[in-house]
Design a protein around this motif. Sequence first.
Motif, PDB file in Angstrom:
ATOM      1  N   UNK A 124       0.809  -1.216   0.000  1.00  4.15           N
ATOM      2  CA  UNK A 124       0.000   0.000   0.000  1.00  4.15           C
ATOM      3  C   UNK A 124       0.840   1.262   0.000  1.00  4.15           C
ATOM      4  N   UNK A 125       1.964   1.228   0.687  1.00  9.24           N
ATOM      5  CA  UNK A 125       2.842   2.407   0.759  1.00  9.24           C
ATOM      6  C   UNK A 125       3.617   2.636  -0.534  1.00  9.24           C
ATOM      7  N   UNK A 176      -5.877  -6.678   1.222  1.00  8.38           N
ATOM      8  CA  UNK A 176      -5.643  -5.906   0.001  1.00  8.38           C
ATOM      9  C   UNK A 176      -6.601  -4.722  -0.086  1.00  8.38           C
ATOM     10  N   UNK A 177      -7.865  -4.960   0.195  1.00  4.67           N
ATOM     11  CA  UNK A 177      -8.856  -3.889   0.117  1.00  4.67           C
ATOM     12  C   UNK A 177      -8.524  -2.746   1.060  1.00  4.67           C
ATOM     13  N   UNK A 178      -7.980  -3.073   2.224  1.00  2.00           N
ATOM     14  CA  UNK A 178      -7.599  -2.042   3.200  1.00  2.00           C
ATOM     15  C   UNK A 178      -6.500  -1.134   2.667  1.00  2.00           C
ATOM     16  N   UNK A 179      -5.770  -1.624   1.648  1.00  2.00           N
ATOM     17  CA  UNK A 179      -4.707  -0.835   1.009  1.00  2.00           C
ATOM     18  C   UNK A 179      -5.138  -0.343  -0.370  1.00  2.00           C
ATOM     19  N   UNK A 196      -3.350 -14.351  -8.277  1.00  2.00           N
ATOM     20  CA  UNK A 196      -4.279 -13.282  -7.911  1.00  2.00           C
ATOM     21  C   UNK A 196      -3.732 -11.964  -8.451  1.00  2.00           C
ATOM     22  N   UNK A 197      -4.532 -11.287  -9.238  1.00  2.00           N
ATOM     23  CA  UNK A 197      -4.150 -10.014  -9.833  1.00  2.00           C
ATOM     24  C   UNK A 197      -4.995  -8.895  -9.210  1.00  2.00           C
ATOM     25  N   UNK A 198      -4.314  -8.026  -8.482  1.00  2.00           N
ATOM     26  CA  UNK A 198      -4.952  -6.874  -7.834  1.00  2.00           C
ATOM     27  C   UNK A 198      -4.563  -5.598  -8.562  1.00  2.00           C
ATOM     28  N   UNK A 199      -5.442  -4.618  -8.541  1.00  2.00           N
ATOM     29  CA  UNK A 199      -5.172  -3.297  -9.095  1.00  2.00           C
ATOM     30  C   UNK A 199      -5.364  -2.270  -7.970  1.00  2.00           C
TER      31      UNK A 199
END
Length: 202
Positions: A124-125, A176-179, A196-199
């Motif tokens: 997240x950072x 992940x959602x928290x970031x 797993x693919x996150x954006x």
Amino acid sequence: MNTPPYSQSCENNKAAIATTLVLCFKHASHVLEIGSGTGQHAVYFAKLLPHLIWQTSDQRAYHDGINAWITQAPSDNLRRPLTLDVQHPWPIDHENAAIDAIFSANTLHIMSAEMVEQFFIGVGLHLCHDGDLCLYGPFNYQGQYSSESNADFDRWLASQYSHSAIRDIEWITALANAQQLKLIQDISMPANNRLLHFKKQV
């Protein structure tokens, strides 16, 4: 170290992972690999993705092996490893390099739960807005194993490392959602693994 370390599982899964990364990272310019391990994935993926910088990283104990692979199979876009421990500040220089993609394979089930939480805080950072995070490995769904082989593997993990375990995708997605990371693809991979693919979205 003159002879690079070798992982058969890396050889077995690298082509399948690469097929997905070519699509997920097609617009990326600077990828940070967290937990480069033996270095086999890095040298293979860097050659297939010449449009981007592939930055390796891991704890210091793994650097000799990663460097041996890079020396044996160098690429202009492949960088020698950063010393990165997810529990400490990440050595990322944002003035010189914007991280718009992060990749990690077979790490979250080795980390303790606290380390997994710190991993996502670090992502997240350091991951740019609209950046991509790709995670490869085994995951559980609604607390259930997706295969008997994964159940056997989880029992083996528990016998070797008391803090390690296959993680539930619901928990991973919540972290992940928290970031500000949204799961956009959950891709089936060989040997009962997933990618797993996150954006990152604000």
